[in-house]
Design an enzyme around this catalytic site. Structure first.
Site, PDB file in Angstrom:
ATOM      1  N   THR A  86       0.857  -1.197   0.000  1.00  0.00           N
ATOM      2  CA  THR A  86       0.000   0.000   0.000  1.00  0.00           C
ATOM      3  C   THR A  86       0.891   1.244   0.000  1.00  0.00           C
ATOM      4  O   THR A  86       1.998   1.225   0.557  1.00  0.00           O
ATOM      5  CB  THR A  86      -0.892   0.062   1.263  1.00  0.00           C
ATOM      6  OG1 THR A  86      -0.070  -0.070   2.418  1.00  0.00           O
ATOM      7  CG2 THR A  86      -1.957  -1.016   1.266  1.00  0.00           C
ATOM      8  N   TYR A 147      -4.382   1.500  -4.942  1.00  0.00           N
ATOM      9  CA  TYR A 147      -4.605   0.129  -4.462  1.00  0.00           C
ATOM     10  C   TYR A 147      -5.956  -0.402  -4.934  1.00  0.00           C
ATOM     11  O   TYR A 147      -6.070  -1.542  -5.402  1.00  0.00           O
ATOM     12  CB  TYR A 147      -4.520   0.154  -2.942  1.00  0.00           C
ATOM     13  CG  TYR A 147      -4.549  -1.175  -2.240  1.00  0.00           C
ATOM     14  CD1 TYR A 147      -3.378  -1.898  -2.022  1.00  0.00           C
ATOM     15  CD2 TYR A 147      -5.735  -1.700  -1.745  1.00  0.00           C
ATOM     16  CE1 TYR A 147      -3.406  -3.105  -1.331  1.00  0.00           C
ATOM     17  CE2 TYR A 147      -5.767  -2.902  -1.056  1.00  0.00           C
ATOM     18  CZ  TYR A 147      -4.600  -3.607  -0.847  1.00  0.00           C
ATOM     19  OH  TYR A 147      -4.633  -4.797  -0.161  1.00  0.00           O
ATOM     20  N   TYR A 179     -10.480  -6.475   6.109  1.00  0.00           N
ATOM     21  CA  TYR A 179      -9.380  -5.972   6.941  1.00  0.00           C
ATOM     22  C   TYR A 179      -8.877  -7.108   7.841  1.00  0.00           C
ATOM     23  O   TYR A 179      -9.606  -7.615   8.693  1.00  0.00           O
ATOM     24  CB  TYR A 179      -9.844  -4.750   7.744  1.00  0.00           C
ATOM     25  CG  TYR A 179      -9.909  -3.517   6.873  1.00  0.00           C
ATOM     26  CD1 TYR A 179     -10.951  -3.356   5.957  1.00  0.00           C
ATOM     27  CD2 TYR A 179      -8.921  -2.536   6.927  1.00  0.00           C
ATOM     28  CE1 TYR A 179     -10.993  -2.233   5.122  1.00  0.00           C
ATOM     29  CE2 TYR A 179      -8.966  -1.420   6.113  1.00  0.00           C
ATOM     30  CZ  TYR A 179     -10.007  -1.272   5.211  1.00  0.00           C
ATOM     31  OH  TYR A 179     -10.049  -0.172   4.391  1.00  0.00           O
TER      32      TYR A 179
END
Ligand code: CAA
Length: 241
Positions: A86, A147, A179
């Protein structure tokens, strides 16, 4: 014969769990990594899984890596395109370098690796390709134009390559993790994680790397031959497509 599996970014984070899970399923696993030698050495010592260092964004380096693995372990049956980075930031502040780095590592790499294993899979009439996308490729995420674009790219890539190779015994699928409790997610500002992200996860917690690894072993199994071009969401209910 044990299947030979390659996991890109396979020594840390989600990839670490994927490499171990595939080994536990009887695969001969090669774990690629790009930078963190200490973590990779520790991973190898703990798991006995051989490590291979190269940059998956570099086609020539991928060629060399695939050749080395094939020489050491045999032809590649299972490819898990997991490596990813990221470089978060709002688009109006994003640098060209941060755009390029993410597209190269997260999307170009998937072309590089898949292109290099597909001929062998086609000639042997067997292959399992599992691409690790993200919830943020499905729904978009503020601060992640680079991303989200790369991870959404994997969805289209998966479906195209699945169609091209379905009649050849090769399945191509994509997993979209939510996540997960890894260093990548811990890098999100703590207040943002706690106030903006966690409350949106109905299951009420971050996922674990092992929960994603289990999705991979499911799709990589010999018995999963009728599943191709699919996207498996594993996000604690945060996004229901
Ligand atoms: N959802 C909703 N609001 C968010 C948000 C989010 N995910 N992230 C930030 N915001 C809000 C902030 O709370 C802030 O609001 P207020 O002004 O009301 O306080 C506003 O957006 C601006 O945020 P920042 O002050 O943090 O601004 P910044 O320019 O310094 O940073 C950012 C913006 C880059 C988006 C930063 O907040 C950030 O990194 N957010 C997290 C982005 C994210 O979710 N990344 C996922 C990483 S994990 C991963 O990628 C793995 C995977 O596949 C899921």
């Amino acid at each position: 014969m044990a299947r030979v599996a390659v996991v890109t970014g396979g020594t840390r984070g989600i990839g670490h769990a994927i490499s171990i899970a595939l080994k536990n399923k009887g695969c001969r696993v090669a774990a690629n990594y790009a930078g963190n030698d200490a973590a990779a050495r520790q991973f190898q010592a703990e798991t006995g899984i051989p490590i291979y260092k190269w940059d998956v964004g570099d086609f020539a380096a991928c060629q060399e890596g695939v050749t080395r693995i094939t020489r050491d372990l045999g032809p590649i049956d299972v490819l898990v395109n997991n490596a990813g980075i990221t470089r978060d930031g709002m688009l109006h502040r994003m640098t060209k370098d941060n755009w390029d780095a993410v597209i190269r590592t997260n999307l170009d790499s998937v072309f590089n690796m898949t292109r290099l294993v597909i001929d062998g899979m086609r000639s042997r009439s067997f292959g399992r390709i599992v691409n690790i996308s993200s919830i943020n490729g499905r729904k978009g995420q503020m601060g992640q134009a680079n991303y989200s674009a790369a991870k959404a790219g994997l969805l289209g890539f998966t479906k195209a390559v699945a169609q091209e190779n379905a009649a050849k015994g090769i399945t191509v699928n994509v997993i979209a993790p939510g996540y997960i409790a890894t260093e990548m997610v811990q890098a999100v500002p703590k207040d943002v994680l706690e106030t903006k992200i966690l409350p949106l996860i109905p299951v009420g917690r971050l996922g674990t790397a092992e929960e994603i690894a289990r999705c991979v072993t499911f799709l990589a199994a010999d018995e999963a031959g009728f599943i191709t071009g699919a996207c498996l969401d594993a996000n604690g209910g945060q996004y229901m497509a």
